[in-house]
Design a protein around this motif. Structure first.
Motif, PDB file in Angstrom:
ATOM      1  N   HIS A  79       0.864  -1.178   0.000  1.00  0.00           N
ATOM      2  CA  HIS A  79       0.000   0.000   0.000  1.00  0.00           C
ATOM      3  C   HIS A  79       0.898   1.224   0.000  1.00  0.00           C
ATOM      4  CE1 HIS A  79      -3.023   2.912   1.501  1.00  0.00           C
ATOM      5  NE2 HIS A  79      -3.900   2.081   0.967  1.00  0.00           N
ATOM      6  N   PRO A  80       0.520   2.270  -0.727  1.00  0.00           N
ATOM      7  CA  PRO A  80       1.387   3.446  -0.802  1.00  0.00           C
ATOM      8  C   PRO A  80       1.695   4.085   0.549  1.00  0.00           C
ATOM      9  CG  PRO A  80      -0.338   3.561  -2.475  1.00  0.00           C
ATOM     10  CD  PRO A  80      -0.675   2.405  -1.586  1.00  0.00           C
ATOM     11  N   THR A  81       0.836   3.840   1.555  1.00  0.00           N
ATOM     12  CA  THR A  81       1.025   4.509   2.846  1.00  0.00           C
ATOM     13  C   THR A  81       1.721   3.639   3.881  1.00  0.00           C
ATOM     14  OG1 THR A  81      -1.074   3.793   3.828  1.00  0.00           O
ATOM     15  CG2 THR A  81      -1.138   5.743   2.413  1.00  0.00           C
ATOM     16  N   GLN A  82       2.225   2.468   3.500  1.00  0.00           N
ATOM     17  CA  GLN A  82       2.768   1.581   4.524  1.00  0.00           C
ATOM     18  C   GLN A  82       4.070   2.131   5.103  1.00  0.00           C
ATOM     19  OE1 GLN A  82       2.877  -1.786   1.736  1.00  0.00           O
ATOM     20  NE2 GLN A  82       4.976  -2.185   2.402  1.00  0.00           N
ATOM     21  N   ILE A  83       4.233   1.890   6.403  1.00  0.00           N
ATOM     22  CA  ILE A  83       5.422   2.326   7.136  1.00  0.00           C
ATOM     23  C   ILE A  83       6.009   1.116   7.852  1.00  0.00           C
ATOM     24  CG2 ILE A  83       4.704   4.728   7.397  1.00  0.00           C
ATOM     25  CD1 ILE A  83       3.707   4.045  10.217  1.00  0.00           C
TER      26      ILE A  83
END
Length: 238
Positions: free
Chosen positions: A221-225
């Motif tokens: 996902h583009p927002t994964q950290i």
């Protein structure tokens, strides 16, 4: 994103207390650390049994700490393993408390890692906790010494709405008093946190650890950290 974030909603279990890993993984590590060699699929069967029993019958009360929760959960899991002949009842009795303490200390270590990040974020943003829990999350986060960072706590067992129902995140947005597009939701579950939060217009950060299924492990996902510390540059505080 930095300028658009005005408030933050945090998930608790799996996000703050286990570095993003599904709690089944932490508990199974506890089994192995305490010398209990159980097939993982047999363990997962008992894990699911215990979760369903906790949903069906009240075992956990508001005053219970996380150590209390783990003692109760381990008793349910290990008794189920014994009832199915996977381990003896004597082994269940012997291992219950050591595994519970292992899990509690793992949670404390994760919260200790999260605390400086939470403290710094709380200096700049109003924060709310939104959690699927057993009716005692207030006691849990007070015991973990992080209650002071949250202006409000919204717990599924209290409000009667449970993730992945997006309405629980709407309650969090209302508690912050901000438009959804100015709220960042931080969680460890794509299905229970990220997707429902995005469905109401919130921004998201997915703390991706070891999931329950292989499909979730394979997701991106583009927002994964990778860690909660990654939130600091994301919010302009690094």
């Amino acid at each position: 994103m930095t300028e658009e974030i005005k408030g933050i909603i945090f998930d608790y279990g799996g996000t703050i207390d286990s570095h993003g890993d599904h709690w089944s993984e932490v508990i199974y590590d506890g089994y192995k650390a305490c010398g209990l060699d159980v097939d993982k699929e047999e363990f997962r069967t008992s894990y699911v049994y215990a979760e369903r029993e906790l949903a069906r019958t009240r075992h956990i009360y508001p005053q219970h700490t996380f150590l209390d929760v783990m003692e109760i959960k381990m008793r349910l899991e290990l008794d189920d393993l014994a009832s199915r002949g996977i381990i003896s009842q004597a082994v269940a009795d012997e291992k219950c408390s050591p595994i519970a303490h292992y899990c509690y200390e793992r949670a404390r270590a994760s919260v200790d890692d999260a605390r400086p990040v939470l403290a710094k974020l709380a200096e700049h943003f109003p924060m709310v906790l939104v959690s699927n829990f057993y009716g005692n999350v207030e006691s849990v986060i007070r015991d973990m010494d992080i209650r002071q960072y949250f202006r409000g706590v919204i717990e599924s067992a209290v409000v009667g709405v449970r993730k992945p129902d997006a309405r629980i995140f709407t309650l969090g947005v209302v508690a912050l008093g901000l438009p959804a597009e100015n709220v960042l939701v931080v969680g460890d579950s794509m299905r229970k946190d990220i997707l429902p939060a995005e469905s109401i217009g919130c921004r998201t950060a997915w703390l991706k650890g070891k999931g329950w299924t292989a499909d979730e492990d394979a997701m991106t996902h583009p927002t994964q950290i990778k860690s909660l510390a990654d939130l600091l540059p994301l919010t302009g505080l690094a």
